[in-house]
Design a protein around this motif. Structure first.
Motif, PDB file in Angstrom:
ATOM      1  N   ILE A 122     -55.825  -4.609  28.750  1.00 26.03           N
ATOM      2  CA  ILE A 122     -54.980  -3.577  29.162  1.00 26.03           C
ATOM      3  C   ILE A 122     -54.684  -5.027  30.490  1.00 26.03           C
ATOM      4  O   ILE A 122     -55.210  -4.930  30.494  1.00 26.03           O
ATOM      5  CB  ILE A 122     -55.015  -2.604  30.088  1.00 26.03           C
ATOM      6  N   GLU A 123     -53.058  -5.595  30.033  1.00 24.23           N
ATOM      7  CA  GLU A 123     -52.619  -5.802  31.184  1.00 24.23           C
ATOM      8  C   GLU A 123     -51.946  -5.329  32.815  1.00 24.23           C
ATOM      9  O   GLU A 123     -52.860  -5.947  33.656  1.00 24.23           O
ATOM     10  CB  GLU A 123     -51.669  -7.245  30.627  1.00 24.23           C
ATOM     11  N   ASN A 124     -51.767  -4.747  32.343  1.00 28.70           N
ATOM     12  CA  ASN A 124     -51.589  -3.441  34.056  1.00 28.70           C
ATOM     13  C   ASN A 124     -50.849  -2.356  33.312  1.00 28.70           C
ATOM     14  O   ASN A 124     -50.579  -2.375  32.533  1.00 28.70           O
ATOM     15  CB  ASN A 124     -50.326  -4.645  34.754  1.00 28.70           C
ATOM     16  N   VAL A 125     -50.514  -1.574  34.517  1.00 29.98           N
ATOM     17  CA  VAL A 125     -49.928   0.241  34.111  1.00 29.98           C
ATOM     18  C   VAL A 125     -49.225  -0.134  35.034  1.00 29.98           C
ATOM     19  O   VAL A 125     -49.254  -0.039  36.197  1.00 29.98           O
ATOM     20  CB  VAL A 125     -51.474   0.894  33.721  1.00 29.98           C
ATOM     21  N   THR A 126     -47.878   0.522  34.588  1.00 30.34           N
ATOM     22  CA  THR A 126     -46.988   0.851  35.424  1.00 30.34           C
ATOM     23  C   THR A 126     -46.368   2.201  35.677  1.00 30.34           C
ATOM     24  O   THR A 126     -46.257   2.481  34.578  1.00 30.34           O
ATOM     25  CB  THR A 126     -45.571  -0.187  35.378  1.00 30.34           C
ATOM     26  N   ILE A 127     -46.436   2.679  36.395  1.00 28.98           N
ATOM     27  CA  ILE A 127     -46.351   4.205  36.969  1.00 28.98           C
ATOM     28  C   ILE A 127     -44.881   4.368  37.506  1.00 28.98           C
ATOM     29  O   ILE A 127     -44.802   4.274  38.553  1.00 28.98           O
ATOM     30  CB  ILE A 127     -47.454   4.368  37.435  1.00 28.98           C
ATOM     31  N   LEU A 128     -43.621   5.326  36.684  1.00 32.47           N
ATOM     32  CA  LEU A 128     -42.759   5.647  37.713  1.00 32.47           C
ATOM     33  C   LEU A 128     -42.641   7.023  37.929  1.00 32.47           C
ATOM     34  O   LEU A 128     -42.653   7.587  36.447  1.00 32.47           O
ATOM     35  CB  LEU A 128     -41.766   5.188  36.612  1.00 32.47           C
ATOM     36  N   LYS A 129     -42.698   7.128  38.948  1.00 30.47           N
ATOM     37  CA  LYS A 129     -43.029   8.284  39.758  1.00 30.47           C
ATOM     38  C   LYS A 129     -42.123   9.397  39.301  1.00 30.47           C
ATOM     39  O   LYS A 129     -42.180  11.106  39.567  1.00 30.47           O
ATOM     40  CB  LYS A 129     -43.776   8.260  40.898  1.00 30.47           C
ATOM     41  N   ASP A 130     -40.850   9.192  40.193  1.00 29.56           N
ATOM     42  CA  ASP A 130     -39.345   9.812  40.099  1.00 29.56           C
ATOM     43  C   ASP A 130     -38.886   9.918  39.213  1.00 29.56           C
ATOM     44  O   ASP A 130     -38.472   9.470  38.300  1.00 29.56           O
ATOM     45  CB  ASP A 130     -38.635   9.564  41.619  1.00 29.56           C
ATOM     46  N   ALA A 131     -37.962  10.594  39.490  1.00 27.36           N
ATOM     47  CA  ALA A 131     -36.268  11.241  38.509  1.00 27.36           C
ATOM     48  C   ALA A 131     -35.517  10.250  38.101  1.00 27.36           C
ATOM     49  O   ALA A 131     -34.751  10.387  37.207  1.00 27.36           O
ATOM     50  CB  ALA A 131     -35.410  12.403  39.375  1.00 27.36           C
ATOM     51  N   ALA A 132     -35.432   8.372  38.800  1.00 33.18           N
ATOM     52  CA  ALA A 132     -35.125   7.452  38.451  1.00 33.18           C
ATOM     53  C   ALA A 132     -35.208   7.101  37.715  1.00 33.18           C
ATOM     54  O   ALA A 132     -34.467   6.259  36.045  1.00 33.18           O
ATOM     55  CB  ALA A 132     -34.875   6.268  39.346  1.00 33.18           C
ATOM     56  N   ALA A 133     -36.019   7.447  36.903  1.00 38.22           N
ATOM     57  CA  ALA A 133     -36.939   6.978  35.780  1.00 38.22           C
ATOM     58  C   ALA A 133     -35.589   7.345  34.812  1.00 38.22           C
ATOM     59  O   ALA A 133     -36.239   6.390  33.147  1.00 38.22           O
ATOM     60  CB  ALA A 133     -38.577   7.420  34.960  1.00 38.22           C
ATOM     61  N   ALA A 134     -35.304   8.264  34.344  1.00 39.19           N
ATOM     62  CA  ALA A 134     -35.035   9.010  33.412  1.00 39.19           C
ATOM     63  C   ALA A 134     -33.595   8.593  33.407  1.00 39.19           C
ATOM     64  O   ALA A 134     -33.019   8.976  32.323  1.00 39.19           O
ATOM     65  CB  ALA A 134     -34.451  11.186  33.942  1.00 39.19           C
ATOM     66  N   ALA A 162     -38.724  12.955  32.509  1.00 33.30           N
ATOM     67  CA  ALA A 162     -38.576  14.145  33.433  1.00 33.30           C
ATOM     68  C   ALA A 162     -40.355  13.954  34.185  1.00 33.30           C
ATOM     69  O   ALA A 162     -39.886  15.137  35.186  1.00 33.30           O
ATOM     70  CB  ALA A 162     -37.955  15.199  32.585  1.00 33.30           C
ATOM     71  N   GLY A 163     -40.609  14.025  33.525  1.00 35.77           N
ATOM     72  CA  GLY A 163     -42.762  13.959  34.081  1.00 35.77           C
ATOM     73  C   GLY A 163     -42.818  12.817  34.599  1.00 35.77           C
ATOM     74  O   GLY A 163     -44.294  12.511  34.330  1.00 35.77           O
ATOM     75  N   GLY A 164     -42.038  11.514  34.294  1.00 38.46           N
ATOM     76  CA  GLY A 164     -42.211  10.400  34.860  1.00 38.46           C
ATOM     77  C   GLY A 164     -42.660   9.327  33.634  1.00 38.46           C
ATOM     78  O   GLY A 164     -43.380  10.500  32.911  1.00 38.46           O
ATOM     79  N   VAL A 165     -43.281   8.482  34.342  1.00 41.92           N
ATOM     80  CA  VAL A 165     -42.716   7.454  33.231  1.00 41.92           C
ATOM     81  C   VAL A 165     -44.229   6.632  32.932  1.00 41.92           C
ATOM     82  O   VAL A 165     -44.274   5.950  34.365  1.00 41.92           O
ATOM     83  CB  VAL A 165     -41.930   6.750  33.056  1.00 41.92           C
ATOM     84  N   ILE A 166     -45.609   6.284  31.767  1.00 43.29           N
ATOM     85  CA  ILE A 166     -46.302   5.348  32.025  1.00 43.29           C
ATOM     86  C   ILE A 166     -46.353   4.108  31.042  1.00 43.29           C
ATOM     87  O   ILE A 166     -46.763   4.670  29.960  1.00 43.29           O
ATOM     88  CB  ILE A 166     -47.917   5.794  32.328  1.00 43.29           C
TER      89      ILE A 166
END
Length: 373
Positions: A110-122, A130-134
């Protein structure tokens, strides 16, 4: 004219992988966090999802079972949903994957993990976000001489101790006698039926093999049980030692780079007769023939073998009565009189019990659940 260039060192803004490209972290309006690969690699866990525990604020990672190969559950936004799940969307190198795939990924790749937490990821990934993106990005080769990296770690999980709040055999038997005296004795004396609790209730009501016992024999048998104190946690669990090995090669020229890695993980579970073996082989080749053309060829292969008991030792270790014996005097397995028999005795349901009775140690030693993929 002689011109001399001087070195100038500047900090490069942290970049975040978002959908089909990367952006500077400061230019993203949504809630985003990044976990670097060096925070995950060499972590003594069976898979990288377990290594993410505690690495990012707002990300909850729970290991639901004690099986080494079991996938963890993730929660970023909310804990309940009326008609949909709350798990985030997982993306690895641009491809959607499921949480079950995590056990086949080597954390060191794994190089890195980006966690998109809010509704903007939709807005990027649609309703599945809707539940976030990893977003998981794996390592690629770096130009230069071939670099060889090897790492190994050994971890130990201590055997859990018995809960001091649990009653010992004498205390449990006295409590069962109190329940019998208060709730069941009068009803049985009058011919009424009343649910019984524990071995004392079975003995006093004359159930099963205790039907023809006299009062003197009942008292003697209960006193004999009071002298037994079986620590089921000690019998069913162990101190587990696990090892991980990782070897990688990377290098290449300005136009072509390569990355190849091998991994082996041996994870022994804290439950006896539970273990997990994983072999990983992955590689990437990046080619840039000219400034207008770039292509990447990659592969990931994994082989996993996991074994474990076919029954649930966790519930049994906590709820099994301490006055139950694992073995008879001749060394044979002794049937448990209460764990599965009480529902049958009380008429709630008739569980399927082996002809010679249920014994957790026999189930663990002679039956198993095995997975190869």
């Amino acid at each position: 004219i002689n011109v001399t260039m001087e070195n100038a060192t500047q900090m490069v803004d942290e970049v975040v992988v978002v959908a089909y490209g990367v952006k500077k972290k400061g230019t993203i309006a949504g809630s985003v966090s990044v976990v670097k690969g060096d925070k995950i690699e060499n972590t003594p866990t069976a898979s990288f999802d377990q290594a993410l525990q505690g690495k990012s604020a707002g990300l909850t990672v729970l290991q639901n079972t004690g099986e080494p190969s079991a996938a963890a559950s993730f929660q970023i936004r909310g804990t309940n949903s009326i008609n949909a799940g709350t798990a985030p969307l997982f993306i690895m190198d641009g491809v959607a994957i499921s949480a079950d795939d995590f056990s086949s990924i080597n954390p060191n790749d794994i190089e890195n993990v980006t966690i998109l937490k809010d509704a903007a990821a939709a807005a990027i990934y649609g309703s599945r976000a809707a539940g976030g993106v990893i977003v998981v990005t794996t390592k690629t080769g770096k130009s230069g001489k071939m670099a060889v990296n090897y790492s190994m770690n050994v971890s130990m999980v201590m055997k859990p101790g018995r809960d001091p709040e649990l009653m010992n055999s004498r205390e449990k038997l006295e409590w069962e006698q109190e329940l019998w005296d208060e709730f069941a004795a009068e009803g049985y004396a009058g011919g009424d039926r009343y649910p019984v609790v524990g071995i004392v209730g079975m003995i006093r009501s004359g159930k099963e093999e205790f039907r023809d016992m006299s009062v003197t024999e009942q008292e003697a048998y209960i006193q004999e049980l009071a002298s037994v104190n079986t620590d089921w946690i000690d019998l069913l669990f162990r101190t587990a030692v696990s090892t991980n090995h990782y070897l990688s090669f990377s290098g290449g020229s300005e136009k072509n780079t390569y990355y190849v890695s091998f991994g082996y993980s041996k994870d022994n579970g804290a439950v006896k007769k539970t273990d997990y073996d994983r072999y990983n082989l992955s590689g990437k080749i990046d080619a840039n023939p000219n400034k207008h053309l770039h292509f990447q060829l990659g592969f990931d292969m994994a082989m996993q073998n996991s074994t474990g008991p076919s029954t649930d030792p966790f519930s049994y270790a906590y709820f099994a009565n301490p006055y139950e014996r694992p073995f008879n005097e001749d060394g044979s397995y002794r049937a448990d009189y209460t764990y599965y028999k009480l529902p049958k005795v009380n008429g709630s349901y008739d569980p399927t019990i082996p002809p010679n009775g249920f014994n957790m140690l026999r189930e663990m030693n002679e039956t198993e659940s095995k997975t190869d993929n």
